[in-house]
Design a protein around this motif. Structure first.
Motif, PDB file in Angstrom:
ATOM      1  N   GLN A   3       0.754  -1.168   0.022  1.00  0.00           N
ATOM      2  CA  GLN A   3       0.067   0.093   0.025  1.00  0.00           C
ATOM      3  C   GLN A   3       0.890   1.286  -0.125  1.00  0.00           C
ATOM      4  N   PHE A   4       1.939   1.285   0.687  1.00  0.00           N
ATOM      5  CA  PHE A   4       2.923   2.511   0.850  1.00  0.00           C
ATOM      6  C   PHE A   4       3.320   2.574  -0.321  1.00  0.00           C
ATOM      7  N   VAL A   5       4.001   1.665  -1.265  1.00  0.00           N
ATOM      8  CA  VAL A   5       4.618   1.867  -2.477  1.00  0.00           C
ATOM      9  C   VAL A   5       3.537   2.326  -3.372  1.00  0.00           C
ATOM     10  N   LYS A   6       2.308   1.644  -3.517  1.00  0.00           N
ATOM     11  CA  LYS A   6       1.340   2.224  -4.488  1.00  0.00           C
ATOM     12  C   LYS A   6       1.077   3.570  -4.436  1.00  0.00           C
ATOM     13  N   ASN A   7       0.815   4.049  -2.834  1.00  0.00           N
ATOM     14  CA  ASN A   7       0.648   5.396  -2.597  1.00  0.00           C
ATOM     15  C   ASN A   7       1.628   6.415  -3.090  1.00  0.00           C
ATOM     16  N   LEU A   8       3.077   5.914  -2.608  1.00  0.00           N
ATOM     17  CA  LEU A   8       4.135   6.662  -3.082  1.00  0.00           C
ATOM     18  C   LEU A   8       4.317   6.953  -4.452  1.00  0.00           C
ATOM     19  N   GLU A   9       4.150   6.006  -5.145  1.00  0.00           N
ATOM     20  CA  GLU A   9       4.174   6.095  -6.745  1.00  0.00           C
ATOM     21  C   GLU A   9       3.075   7.063  -7.434  1.00  0.00           C
ATOM     22  N   LYS A  10       1.993   6.945  -6.727  1.00  0.00           N
ATOM     23  CA  LYS A  10       0.968   7.779  -7.343  1.00  0.00           C
ATOM     24  C   LYS A  10       1.113   9.086  -6.933  1.00  0.00           C
ATOM     25  N   HIS A  11       1.580   9.518  -5.838  1.00  0.00           N
ATOM     26  CA  HIS A  11       1.941  10.794  -5.096  1.00  0.00           C
ATOM     27  C   HIS A  11       3.296  11.353  -5.274  1.00  0.00           C
ATOM     28  N   GLN A  12       4.185  10.640  -5.890  1.00  0.00           N
ATOM     29  CA  GLN A  12       5.584  11.123  -5.715  1.00  0.00           C
ATOM     30  C   GLN A  12       5.964  12.689  -6.246  1.00  0.00           C
ATOM     31  N   ASN A  13       4.917  13.030  -7.281  1.00  0.00           N
ATOM     32  CA  ASN A  13       5.182  14.584  -7.663  1.00  0.00           C
ATOM     33  C   ASN A  13       5.085  15.669  -6.504  1.00  0.00           C
ATOM     34  N   ILE A  14       4.484  15.116  -5.640  1.00  0.00           N
ATOM     35  CA  ILE A  14       4.443  16.058  -4.507  1.00  0.00           C
ATOM     36  C   ILE A  14       5.553  16.111  -3.831  1.00  0.00           C
ATOM     37  N   ALA A  15       6.258  15.247  -3.682  1.00  0.00           N
ATOM     38  CA  ALA A  15       7.859  15.457  -3.109  1.00  0.00           C
ATOM     39  C   ALA A  15       8.540  15.883  -4.159  1.00  0.00           C
ATOM     40  N   HIS A  16       8.448  15.698  -5.202  1.00  0.00           N
ATOM     41  CA  HIS A  16       9.390  16.446  -6.367  1.00  0.00           C
ATOM     42  C   HIS A  16       9.176  17.689  -6.436  1.00  0.00           C
ATOM     43  N   LYS A  17       7.961  18.067  -6.326  1.00  0.00           N
ATOM     44  CA  LYS A  17       7.674  19.589  -6.217  1.00  0.00           C
ATOM     45  C   LYS A  17       8.439  20.318  -5.420  1.00  0.00           C
ATOM     46  N   ILE A  18       8.080  19.796  -3.880  1.00  0.00           N
ATOM     47  CA  ILE A  18       8.659  20.055  -2.732  1.00  0.00           C
ATOM     48  C   ILE A  18      10.150  20.212  -2.778  1.00  0.00           C
ATOM     49  N   CYS A  19      10.755  19.253  -3.626  1.00  0.00           N
ATOM     50  CA  CYS A  19      12.155  19.413  -3.441  1.00  0.00           C
ATOM     51  C   CYS A  19      12.772  20.517  -4.550  1.00  0.00           C
ATOM     52  N   ARG A  20      11.923  20.709  -5.286  1.00  0.00           N
ATOM     53  CA  ARG A  20      12.301  21.725  -6.313  1.00  0.00           C
ATOM     54  C   ARG A  20      12.235  23.101  -5.861  1.00  0.00           C
ATOM     55  N   ILE A  21      11.526  23.410  -4.973  1.00  0.00           N
ATOM     56  CA  ILE A  21      11.243  24.701  -3.860  1.00  0.00           C
ATOM     57  C   ILE A  21      12.430  24.840  -2.949  1.00  0.00           C
ATOM     58  N   TYR A  22      12.651  23.662  -2.313  1.00  0.00           N
ATOM     59  CA  TYR A  22      13.635  23.728  -1.199  1.00  0.00           C
ATOM     60  C   TYR A  22      15.158  23.352  -1.778  1.00  0.00           C
ATOM     61  N   THR A  23      15.441  23.142  -2.684  1.00  0.00           N
ATOM     62  CA  THR A  23      16.534  22.783  -3.331  1.00  0.00           C
ATOM     63  C   THR A  23      17.141  23.528  -4.505  1.00  0.00           C
ATOM     64  N   ASN A  24      18.312  23.728  -4.639  1.00  0.00           N
ATOM     65  CA  ASN A  24      18.890  24.498  -5.834  1.00  0.00           C
ATOM     66  C   ASN A  24      19.730  23.536  -6.858  1.00  0.00           C
ATOM     67  N   ASP A  25      20.089  22.267  -6.748  1.00  0.00           N
ATOM     68  CA  ASP A  25      20.786  21.524  -7.698  1.00  0.00           C
ATOM     69  C   ASP A  25      20.051  20.137  -7.688  1.00  0.00           C
ATOM     70  N   GLN A  26      20.532  19.125  -8.612  1.00  0.00           N
ATOM     71  CA  GLN A  26      19.848  17.944  -8.757  1.00  0.00           C
ATOM     72  C   GLN A  26      20.415  17.094  -7.541  1.00  0.00           C
ATOM     73  N   GLU A  27      21.586  17.419  -7.067  1.00  0.00           N
ATOM     74  CA  GLU A  27      22.261  16.237  -5.979  1.00  0.00           C
ATOM     75  C   GLU A  27      21.347  16.591  -4.671  1.00  0.00           C
TER      76      GLU A  27
END
Length: 164
Positions: free
Chosen positions: A8-32
């Motif tokens: 269930q966790f993996v299924k939910n994470l895969e479905k909503h992973q863009n949330i985490a990526h968008k947050i990462c984009r706001i709080y970081t400056n580089d890909q690493e």
């Protein structure tokens, strides 16, 4: 943890992973840094998942955990040595008709958002995700009135950053 819970966790994470990526984009400056934050968010979500009761939607719960993780790491990072900004390297295929005006506007907006404090970043992020003020206040743990007031102040601040 049992296999069903893990599934269930993996299924939910895969479905909503863009949330985490968008947050990462706001709080970081580089890909690493983006990758590191994404990994840390995933770890914190995994650790907290057994306590997820389903009182709210998974995505709302994920916003809260992911934003709290990003804010916590952001605050720790402010105490350490600041590295050179990577300036968001983009690899593009050059074309005669390519107009990067929209991309430049988006870059300006992200640069302006990065200048905000951690709570204001979270507020703007949720607003840009089309969350209503009730959802924003629930996710950030503030009143709906406070969310509206803060958002109006942040809009004014962003305008002054973008158009000094």
């Amino acid at each position: 943890m049992d296999k069903e819970l893990e599934h269930q966790f993996v299924k939910n994470l895969e479905k909503h992973q863009n949330i985490a990526h968008k947050i990462c984009r706001i709080y970081t400056n580089d890909q690493e840094s983006h990758n590191d934050l994404f990994q840390e968010i995933t770890i914190q979500l995994w650790k907290a998942y057994p306590k997820f009761r389903g009182d709210s939607k998974f995505s709302t719960w994920m916003y809260r955990v992911a934003l709290n993780t990003a804010i916590t790491l952001y605050r720790k990072k402010k105490r350490s040595v600041k590295t050179q900004d990577y300036d968001n390297v983009h690899f593009k295929i050059k074309a005669e008709e390519y107009n990067d005006e929209a991309e430049q506007h988006l870059k300006l907006m992200y640069d302006a958002i990065r200048q905000l404090n951690d709570i204001d970043k979270a507020l703007v992020f949720l607003y840009l995700e089309d969350k209503n003020y009730a959802e924003i206040s629930d996710t950030l743990g503030i009143t709906e009135v406070n969310a509206r007031v803060k958002m109006n102040r942040v809009k004014t601040k962003l305008k002054s950053i973008i158009n000094p």
